[in-house]
Design an enzyme around this catalytic site. Structure first.
Site, short mmCIF file in Angstrom:
data_model
loop_
_atom_site.label_atom_id
_atom_site.label_comp_id
_atom_site.label_asym_id
_atom_site.label_seq_id
_atom_site.Cartn_x
_atom_site.Cartn_y
_atom_site.Cartn_z
N SER A 208 0.82 -1.19 0.00
CA SER A 208 0.00 0.00 0.00
C SER A 208 0.86 1.26 0.00
O SER A 208 1.66 1.45 -0.90
CB SER A 208 -0.96 -0.06 1.19
OG SER A 208 -1.97 0.89 1.03
N ASP A 425 -9.35 -3.35 -6.05
CA ASP A 425 -8.78 -2.73 -4.86
C ASP A 425 -9.30 -1.30 -4.76
O ASP A 425 -9.24 -0.53 -5.72
CB ASP A 425 -7.25 -2.75 -5.00
CG ASP A 425 -6.51 -2.18 -3.80
OD1 ASP A 425 -7.16 -1.68 -2.87
OD2 ASP A 425 -5.27 -2.25 -3.81
N HIS A 454 -7.45 -5.59 -0.29
CA HIS A 454 -6.30 -4.71 -0.37
C HIS A 454 -5.08 -5.34 0.28
O HIS A 454 -5.16 -5.87 1.38
CB HIS A 454 -6.66 -3.39 0.34
CG HIS A 454 -5.56 -2.40 0.39
ND1 HIS A 454 -5.05 -1.81 -0.74
CD2 HIS A 454 -4.87 -1.88 1.43
CE1 HIS A 454 -4.10 -0.96 -0.39
NE2 HIS A 454 -3.96 -1.00 0.91
#
Length: 501
Positions: A208, A425, A454
């Site tokens: 991320s 996502d 995610h």
């Protein structure tokens, strides 16, 4: 990115750091001295085999003699005879603690490949056991809070006053740190860690926001990277105002997917037989909690808990069950537990660093009129997250640090990159992975069509995880295909099924 606080995050949020009589004194960085970890803050590290060390780095890299910050590092050493070097890893955030990440990843690389590496992570500057750790306003997320949706001038005043006060508190407590806590600073910290470890090259595994950190590091220090793994990639064109608006669209889609799943199990949860009915039930619950909160559970706390469903499929059954108990039986404790796990009320360390990094990494509008106009427009089409997201990031309206221009990402000199992303996502939309693939000629992208979880690599999807293991063992990645699409496809993990009561 509203939910990036609670979720970009493989690492479990930890309690706020506090003075402790048994904490090890901070060592100056003549070298790394590996020893016990700060168990007062991370008690689970007692059982992982990890070692920890301190490293002093310049507070201000432009004026390196003007002071330092101390990073807390963790290491899980290789145990195989096929040593492949050092791999650094970051869980995201920004603001997520990283000390417990090595032991959360190493065992889950298939074929024992994780044991070939020394896994190293750290609490980034301002975070957790690093010093100083930012704590601007403890209890900032303590519920119940006023409704996110600005249905009155009174609510707008509440949020503007609140976020302005938060920005002022951070500036008063950390006037120098907030000016030296950008992603570029953290990338330079990474290279100091590399040097302290005494190695010429490192590999890096970022999740991320950690993918953006990897992008910045590979742009600044490409010759010091061996392998680069990016899971759920940040689009560098959208840092960070645009990225949050992109989230608003994507979360609207994903929460609809969750509502449809809940409806498909209406015989279990009794929240509606269609996605539309479940959505109406959600909005009805918000309205009721706005008028009369149930203890710590107000409209925002309920919204934050439900938002987790748009991030991950993993927790759907627990979340839907908690919602059913709240709706059918008035039991609030399970839903409060969901909210607490999402927001960690009473610990604003992650939020403080999140704000400090995002508000200074790039330019944000400083006009409330601009925020109001843009978010009002978005809320008409994407009502689920827009105002939640806006108020989460609103300290950037008033942030007291200099706003920087994002670094232009250049992947031409990075030798090897493996990317993973699910195509639905929401936190870091798939378009970001496609854009970054263009920027890195030596990158291969594994896509999971229809997946909406995610940052979930090394979570049991053998198609994905086996490719990661092969890459870390041999450097081989899926063959780069022509065009701007993915280079390999894997079927995502299936939707969960409710457990028997």
């Amino acid at each position: 990115m509203a939910a990036l606080l609670s979720a970009l995050l493989l690492a479990v949020p930890q309690p706020a750091a506090a003075a402790h009589p048994h904490a090890k004194p901070k060592a100056r960085s003549a070298g790394l001295r590996w020893g016990l970890c700060p168990y007062y803050l991370y008690p689970d590290l007692r059982h992982t085999g990890e070692q920890c060390a301190h490293l002093d780095v310049p507070l201000d890299y432009d004026h390196p003699r003007s002071g330092h910050v101390t990073l807390e590092l963790s290491r899980l050493r290789h145990t195989s005879a096929h040593y492949k070097g050092v791999i650094l890893t970051n869980p995201g955030g920004p603001g997520a603690p990283g000390l417990d990440l090595p032991a959360s990843l190493e065992p889950f690389v298939p074929g024992g490949v994780g044991a070939d590496y020394d896994w190293v992570s750290w609490d980034p500057r301002g975070v957790g056991a690093s010093s100083p750790a930012m704590h601007c306003e403890p209890g900032y997320f303590k519920g119940p809070r006023r409704n996110y949706k600005p249905t009155s001038a009174k609510i707008v005043k509440y949020w503007l006053t609140r976020t302005k006060r938060y920005a002022a508190a951070c500036a008063k407590k950390y006037p120098r740190l907030i000016n030296n806590i950008s992603t570029r600073d953290s990338a330079r910290d990474m290279d100091r860690i590399r040097r302290a470890l005494g190695v010429n090259k490192i590999s890096f595994y970022g999740f991320s926001y950690g993918t953006y950190l990897g992008e910045v590091y590979s742009t600044l220090f490409p010759s010091h990277l061996k392998y680069l793994v990016l899971d759920s990639t940040v689009d560098p064109r959208r840092v960070w105002w645009g990225a949050n608006l992109d989230q608003d669209k994507a979360f609207q889609r994903n929460i609809g997917i969750f509502f449809a799943w809940v409806a498909s199990w209406n015989n279990v949860y009794h929240l509606g037989s269609s996605a539309q009915e479940v959505s109406l039930r959600y909005n009805s619950e918000l309205a009721e909690l706005s008028v009369k909160p149930k203890g710590k559970l107000g409209p925002d706390e309920f919204a934050d808990a439900i938002t987790e469903a748009a991030y991950y499929r993993f927790g759907w059954t627990q979340l839907a069950h908690a919602w059913h108990l709240l709706d059918a039986k008035g039991k609030r404790a399970p839903m409060i537990k969901q909210y607490v796990e999402a927001d960690t009320p009473g610990n604003d360390n992650e939020f403080a660093v999140y704000s400090a990094v995002q508000c200074s990494d790039a330019h944000w509008p400083r006009s409330w009129a601009k925020w109001k106009a843009v978010n009002t427009s978005y809320a008409r089409k994407y009502p689920f997250l827009t105002w939640n997201n806006a108020w989460f990031n609103a300290p950037c309206l008033y942030w007291h640090a200099k706003q920087h221009h994002p670094l232009k990402i250049n992947g031409k000199h990075t030798a090897s990159v493996l990317m993973i992303d699910e195509t639905l996502d929401a936190a870091t939309p798939y378009s970001g992975s496609l854009e970054v693939r263009k920027l890195y000629p030596n990158a291969s992208l594994i896509a999971e069509p229809g997946g909406m979880t995610h940052a979930d690599s090394l979570s049991g999807d053998s198609c994905v995880d086996d490719k990661i293991a092969r890459y870390l063992r041999t450097g081989k990645r899926p063959v780069r295909r022509a065009g701007d699409g993915p280079d390999a496809r894997c079927k995502p993990l299936p939707n969960p099924r409710p457990h028997p009561a």
